[in-house]
Design an enzyme around this catalytic site. Sequence first.
Site, PDB file in Angstrom:
ATOM      1  N   SER A 648       0.644  -1.175   0.018  1.00 37.75           N
ATOM      2  CA  SER A 648       0.107  -0.049  -0.042  1.00 37.75           C
ATOM      3  C   SER A 648       0.812   1.239  -0.029  1.00 37.75           C
ATOM      4  CB  SER A 648      -1.017  -0.215   1.281  1.00 37.75           C
ATOM      5  OG  SER A 648      -1.808   0.824   1.175  1.00 37.75           O
ATOM      6  N   ASP A 721      -9.318  -4.689  -5.823  1.00 36.76           N
ATOM      7  CA  ASP A 721      -8.596  -3.914  -4.762  1.00 36.76           C
ATOM      8  C   ASP A 721      -9.908  -3.013  -4.490  1.00 36.76           C
ATOM      9  OD1 ASP A 721      -7.509  -2.268  -2.865  1.00 36.76           O
ATOM     10  OD2 ASP A 721      -5.549  -2.443  -3.860  1.00 36.76           O
ATOM     11  N   HIS A 755      -7.313  -5.668  -1.221  1.00 32.65           N
ATOM     12  CA  HIS A 755      -6.289  -4.875  -0.746  1.00 32.65           C
ATOM     13  C   HIS A 755      -5.285  -5.606  -0.225  1.00 32.65           C
ATOM     14  CE1 HIS A 755      -3.756  -1.245  -0.505  1.00 32.65           C
ATOM     15  NE2 HIS A 755      -4.008  -1.408   0.868  1.00 32.65           N
TER      16      HIS A 755
END
Length: 796
Positions: A648, A721, A755
């Site tokens: 991330s 995601d 994610h």
Amino acid sequence: MTYQRPPQAIADLVNLKPDPLMLFGPDPDYIVIADRPMYPSIEELKEPKVKLAGRQINPDTFTPYGTRGFHNPRLRQLSTGTDRELQGLPEEGAYRYFTWSPDGTQIAFCLVTDHGLQLWTASRTSLQCRPVGEADINNSLGGVPYDFIGSDRFLIKRRISGATKPERTTSITGPAVQDSSGKEGANRTYTNLLENEYDVALFRYFATGQLWMHRLDTGEERAWAEPGIIAGLGDSPDGNYFVITYVQEPFSFNVPYDKFSDKVQLLDKEGYVVRELAQRPTVEHLPPAFGAVITEPRRFSWRSDHPAQLYWTEALDGGDPRTEVDHREQLYYLEAPFTGAPQPSIKLPLRFGALRWGRGDLAIAIDWDWTTRRQVTRRWYPDTPERTPEILFDHNWEDNYNDPGSVITVSLPSDHSVLLTRDEGQTLVMVGNGHSPDGPRPFIDALSLETGEKSRLWESSPPYFERPLFFVDQDPNYFLLAREQSNERPNFYLHHLLNGDEVRVTNFPHPYPQLQHTQYELVSYDRQDGVQLSGELHTPEGFRPGVDAPLPILMWAYPQEYKDADKAGQVTSSTHQFRRISPLSPLPFLAAGYAVFDDFAMPIVGEGDDEPNETFIEQVRMNAEAAVQKLVGMGVADPARVFVGGHSYGAFMTAHLLAHTELFAGGIARSGAFNRTLTPFGFQAEERTFWQVPETYVRLSPFVHADKIDSPLLLIHGADDSNSGTYPVQSKRMFAALDNLGKTARLCLLPYEDHGYAAEESILHMLWEMHSWMEQHSTGKPTDQASTTESLATLP
């Protein structure tokens, strides 16, 4: 390409049995135990889902997508050390949302079926289980879909009987049209929003529910309150009133459902409306600043030590923290029978944070300010609100070393929480992390309300790392203690605060004995401008720095913004803590002979009026240079085989480090964002919009610097995601840039993954990609391999 597996030594670390669920009841002698599920298969991730209003919903079960259950529920009695299985349950059943009744005589939970959730109960004495109605619970919006009302009734949210799922029409009646409001505001980059009228109809169908009141003794059930899209429900301590929040139409195409317009009502125990408390519009146009709030009443909550007194707060600054005012918040309250005008209570100078209730002359209010990172804990007097609140602590939340801790609460039989006090109510109990340059030592303190002085009641003692988790409601001399060592996983104890007596609750063995003797060291060092840094160094068993040949090393980090350079370097981990190896962390590569520098400090400091992001690139470079220099100087890292990675925001950092340094043999960027113009209304701690500082957004986009990336970069991304700002297109466009610029790169899109990655096949393949990438590029020489254009988007 088919799914691959990493070397067996790494693969063995994936499907380790996780710790079970443990749910203490009102009687601390009894605990509900249930086994946690292992990783799902990719076939399980292929279950149907609809993406609506910021949610992902399984249309077959009216549950959040990916809902999975616990297994083998049982009741443990600590005094005898025995476990008893719950009786009469389906074989191989899966269960969620375990709850104790307030009197501790009943256990409730939901059975996960192919058609949805079904409520079940069990008597604590017989453990005989029975269903409560059909598998027709509506849990589309998540949360626990039922609640004990006393110990003899339930409120259960069920689907609307006879409702028909809307059909998608094949005819086109016109375009989808949206109008701007003419109001300024700043919304983050949300995903899975409503897009058309069919989505609106579908969300209405899945989200609308009806509450039913069910009696345990007779099995009688009746509809309670009006049906609707129920976003919140809370009962008064005396059980006679409820606050309910209904989402209202028209729905927005710009924000998720929790920002849709709503109404807040006060109901009596029969489900009839006593009073309307608020009608609130869709939240689409808040001021573009952290701490911005609506101007309507918000944060409704019951006073825990009063039969039926309802509180809420309203902003006094127009909801804009940039407005200069003496007070930002005004608290109001109403009490039964709720017929008069709202009564003003205390005002708060900063943004409202939380309330903790005690008695008429004792409550705690917490307010905060983002710009200064300030959090204030105030003692106030609910029965005499005209009395000025007293500041107990005024704390900068970035300053871990001087964190006073948090006040502790315990639950009453009403299931509402009140402050835990000692010495006939004159002493508060506080728990803190005890951070210091030597590492954290969690503590329990007593705070005298008369003198303001603190005294230590308990503290973690080396060589153990111990954490108090919660105090037992019925006997608050006992608290649940987690105890661990560097090579001993956490186990749990009931510990007596005064005499030290203990009852052992668990006896978990070491989860990966093959790595039990790997070496851990907290390494401290300074970066070029004097900011103190640290990181967690892990090396294989028996490795001798400076004697043995340096190792290939994987460095893993996540940037963190600070307003104070001194606080940026504070130590927050202990050498006595157990290092749990998650397959999503870098630690599995210890099994392949790599050193790992995990969570190495990546502070981004912006003191005073300086914004951290104005020097983000310069600071991540200094952080990395200091870390690599330290590791090479220690004789740990082979400078030709140093890899960097992150997930991330850490992926964003990784791409910048490859573009702006020549320190690394390669990088691994998982689920990142690389073009900041695609997140134009802010990201992470950045409050300014693209239009305010376009040059900053452009300069902070690794995509813009793709031509400078000469080290090989592996991009991994979940194909589904849903995280704000990290659409899969971020990695796709970054890879396309690198590919066309002739750089060495690889893109792996993991099917059905969000994610974070969930399926066993995905996690094993991710580890294979990472290991293969580092092995392939560990020579320290420029690679002859052309940029690979292989994408795994076509995996079945």
